[in-house]
Design a protein around this motif. Sequence first.
Motif, PDB file in Angstrom:
ATOM      1  N   ILE A 165       2.524  -6.355   5.738  1.00  0.00           N
ATOM      2  CA  ILE A 165       2.031  -5.289   4.765  1.00  0.00           C
ATOM      3  C   ILE A 165       3.640  -5.010   4.840  1.00  0.00           C
ATOM      4  O   ILE A 165       4.173  -5.027   5.322  1.00  0.00           O
ATOM      5  N   GLU A 166       3.289  -3.796   3.673  1.00  0.00           N
ATOM      6  CA  GLU A 166       4.761  -3.419   2.998  1.00  0.00           C
ATOM      7  C   GLU A 166       3.842  -1.978   2.524  1.00  0.00           C
ATOM      8  O   GLU A 166       3.616  -1.989   2.029  1.00  0.00           O
ATOM      9  N   LEU A 167       4.840  -0.943   3.064  1.00  0.00           N
ATOM     10  CA  LEU A 167       4.141   0.360   2.249  1.00  0.00           C
ATOM     11  C   LEU A 167       5.560   0.788   1.972  1.00  0.00           C
ATOM     12  O   LEU A 167       6.437   1.004   2.123  1.00  0.00           O
ATOM     13  N   SER A 168       4.693   1.714   0.916  1.00  0.00           N
ATOM     14  CA  SER A 168       6.339   2.147  -0.354  1.00  0.00           C
ATOM     15  C   SER A 168       5.202   3.331  -0.722  1.00  0.00           C
ATOM     16  O   SER A 168       4.341   3.141  -0.733  1.00  0.00           O
ATOM     17  N   GLU A 169       6.222   4.611  -1.269  1.00  0.00           N
ATOM     18  CA  GLU A 169       5.392   5.111  -2.393  1.00  0.00           C
ATOM     19  C   GLU A 169       5.450   4.898  -3.436  1.00  0.00           C
ATOM     20  O   GLU A 169       5.453   6.108  -4.996  1.00  0.00           O
ATOM     21  N   HIS A 170       5.706   3.973  -4.114  1.00  0.00           N
ATOM     22  CA  HIS A 170       6.068   3.415  -5.730  1.00  0.00           C
ATOM     23  C   HIS A 170       5.285   2.672  -5.174  1.00  0.00           C
ATOM     24  O   HIS A 170       4.983   2.072  -4.834  1.00  0.00           O
ATOM     25  N   ASN A 219       5.646  12.066   1.211  1.00  0.00           N
ATOM     26  CA  ASN A 219       4.649  11.108   2.689  1.00  0.00           C
ATOM     27  C   ASN A 219       3.267  11.790   2.563  1.00  0.00           C
ATOM     28  O   ASN A 219       3.548  13.375   3.526  1.00  0.00           O
ATOM     29  N   GLY A 220       2.571  11.461   2.662  1.00  0.00           N
ATOM     30  CA  GLY A 220       1.445  11.901   2.642  1.00  0.00           C
ATOM     31  C   GLY A 220       1.182  12.127   4.688  1.00  0.00           C
ATOM     32  O   GLY A 220       0.275  13.366   5.291  1.00  0.00           O
ATOM     33  N   GLU A 221       1.780  11.195   5.554  1.00  0.00           N
ATOM     34  CA  GLU A 221       1.189  11.798   7.103  1.00  0.00           C
ATOM     35  C   GLU A 221       2.651  12.344   7.178  1.00  0.00           C
ATOM     36  O   GLU A 221       1.882  13.515   8.360  1.00  0.00           O
ATOM     37  N   LEU A 222       3.191  12.915   7.349  1.00  0.00           N
ATOM     38  CA  LEU A 222       3.973  13.724   7.044  1.00  0.00           C
ATOM     39  C   LEU A 222       3.721  15.114   6.857  1.00  0.00           C
ATOM     40  O   LEU A 222       3.481  16.078   7.951  1.00  0.00           O
ATOM     41  N   LEU A 223       2.636  15.458   5.601  1.00  0.00           N
ATOM     42  CA  LEU A 223       2.541  16.731   5.320  1.00  0.00           C
ATOM     43  C   LEU A 223       0.938  16.666   6.083  1.00  0.00           C
ATOM     44  O   LEU A 223       0.593  18.238   6.916  1.00  0.00           O
ATOM     45  N   SER A 256       0.861  -0.983  -0.530  1.00  0.00           N
ATOM     46  CA  SER A 256       0.022  -0.344  -0.082  1.00  0.00           C
ATOM     47  C   SER A 256       0.886   0.792   0.126  1.00  0.00           C
ATOM     48  O   SER A 256       2.123   1.296   0.310  1.00  0.00           O
ATOM     49  N   ARG A 257       0.185   2.461  -0.646  1.00  0.00           N
ATOM     50  CA  ARG A 257       0.649   3.622  -0.845  1.00  0.00           C
ATOM     51  C   ARG A 257       0.887   3.922   1.284  1.00  0.00           C
ATOM     52  O   ARG A 257       0.173   3.642   1.664  1.00  0.00           O
ATOM     53  N   THR A 258       1.989   4.132   1.391  1.00  0.00           N
ATOM     54  CA  THR A 258       2.334   5.264   3.164  1.00  0.00           C
ATOM     55  C   THR A 258       1.322   5.446   3.841  1.00  0.00           C
ATOM     56  O   THR A 258       0.984   4.880   4.932  1.00  0.00           O
ATOM     57  N   HIS A 259       0.446   6.719   3.246  1.00  0.00           N
ATOM     58  CA  HIS A 259       0.100   7.221   3.829  1.00  0.00           C
ATOM     59  C   HIS A 259      -1.981   6.610   4.470  1.00  0.00           C
ATOM     60  O   HIS A 259      -2.420   6.160   5.588  1.00  0.00           O
ATOM     61  N   ILE A 260      -1.706   5.684   3.533  1.00  0.00           N
ATOM     62  CA  ILE A 260      -3.542   4.943   2.932  1.00  0.00           C
ATOM     63  C   ILE A 260      -3.454   3.607   3.796  1.00  0.00           C
ATOM     64  O   ILE A 260      -4.451   3.446   4.674  1.00  0.00           O
ATOM     65  N   GLY A 261      -1.630   3.265   3.813  1.00  0.00           N
ATOM     66  CA  GLY A 261      -2.179   2.019   4.711  1.00  0.00           C
ATOM     67  C   GLY A 261      -1.728   2.502   6.573  1.00  0.00           C
ATOM     68  O   GLY A 261      -2.686   1.629   7.076  1.00  0.00           O
ATOM     69  N   LEU A 262      -1.447   3.301   6.634  1.00  0.00           N
ATOM     70  CA  LEU A 262      -1.269   4.176   7.807  1.00  0.00           C
ATOM     71  C   LEU A 262      -2.648   4.527   8.085  1.00  0.00           C
ATOM     72  O   LEU A 262      -3.164   3.949   9.230  1.00  0.00           O
ATOM     73  N   ARG A 263      -2.913   5.079   7.619  1.00  0.00           N
ATOM     74  CA  ARG A 263      -4.393   6.283   8.169  1.00  0.00           C
ATOM     75  C   ARG A 263      -5.704   5.897   7.646  1.00  0.00           C
ATOM     76  O   ARG A 263      -6.627   5.298   7.953  1.00  0.00           O
ATOM     77  N   ARG A 287       5.643  15.410  -2.949  1.00  0.00           N
ATOM     78  CA  ARG A 287       6.348  16.051  -4.354  1.00  0.00           C
ATOM     79  C   ARG A 287       7.198  14.097  -4.793  1.00  0.00           C
ATOM     80  O   ARG A 287       7.808  13.945  -3.412  1.00  0.00           O
ATOM     81  N   ARG A 288       6.869  14.130  -5.674  1.00  0.00           N
ATOM     82  CA  ARG A 288       7.482  12.462  -5.988  1.00  0.00           C
ATOM     83  C   ARG A 288       9.091  12.705  -6.699  1.00  0.00           C
ATOM     84  O   ARG A 288       8.188  13.353  -8.301  1.00  0.00           O
ATOM     85  N   GLU A 289       9.999  12.257  -6.481  1.00  0.00           N
ATOM     86  CA  GLU A 289      11.481  12.763  -7.114  1.00  0.00           C
ATOM     87  C   GLU A 289      11.910  13.427  -8.042  1.00  0.00           C
ATOM     88  O   GLU A 289      11.326  14.895  -6.948  1.00  0.00           O
TER      89      GLU A 289
END
Length: 302
Positions: A125-130, A223-227, A98-105, A193-195
């Motif tokens: 579960i593995e979380l990443s932005e890609h 990372n959306g959670e940071l935002l 899952s995308r990190t923010h979706i996975g966490l929230r 922002r990605r890359e």
Amino acid sequence: MKALDSLRIFVTTQRKGSLSAAARSLSLSPATISRRISALEDELGVQLVDRTSRNLKMTEAGQAFLERAEGVLEAMAEAEQAARNSRQRPEGRLRVHSRTHIGLRVVAPLLPRFAQRYPDIRVQIELSEHPVNLVEHDFDVDIRTGESNDSGFVIKRLLSSDEVLVASPAFVKTYSRIKHPTDLPDVRCLTYRREHEATSWKYVDERGEQHELPIQGVLSANNGELLRLAALGGMGVALLSEPTVRSNLQDGSLVRLLPDYRFAVRGFSNGIFAVFRQSTVLPLKVRAFVDFVAEALRDEKA
């Protein structure tokens, strides 16, 4: 099943590109992998792999054999799954990306209830932005935001949702002049922002026309959670998926801005989707997880 084991070793070796990579994947030694492929060649009476090359290079016969071997393994996997499904009991290891923010929230809060309902499923579960390749990385399900163009996979919408502009009440009070999307470039924004992509936000106006706003954020992150945390702290305006900030909007710790406009970071096919492999017999563990998450998200939104 020894013949199937040899097929699996040969196919895995070609997918991984080297004996050592295949050995790690199959928990065998490179020497064992090499011997099994040689034995398979002796049994078939043809050379499958060109050993004069540094890299693994298939012969013409090897390529023809690989295409059919993959079909045999897939058919066997479906036959095995059909037999397991006959027990009508979801079980086994379930690998989810899952995308990190979706996975966490979004996903993480549902896991205790899922485990209670399906105690025989072991979730990894593995979380990443890609985005990930489900086959190469051995995932059963990928949870994504926005629609996918992977024609070789099944794509199921779990939830229809928009991206929403949010900020803390204190920030909104200070920046009360935000009346229109065109005000945003002059406001402190928090951007995903990605890359090395330039940051812009899209919006749809009253006439249904789409516009794009270049945004120079005071903070950018992948990372959306940071935002979200930065927005809670009053640092600026963030554009985030609505399910990830729903509880904050409900308790008032975040305020939605410009609710009469639709916003998006990239495209407007907004929502949360589950992507999984096509199969004539869908594993019960996959069906159980996807249906459970979809039901739970619908109930939360109702």
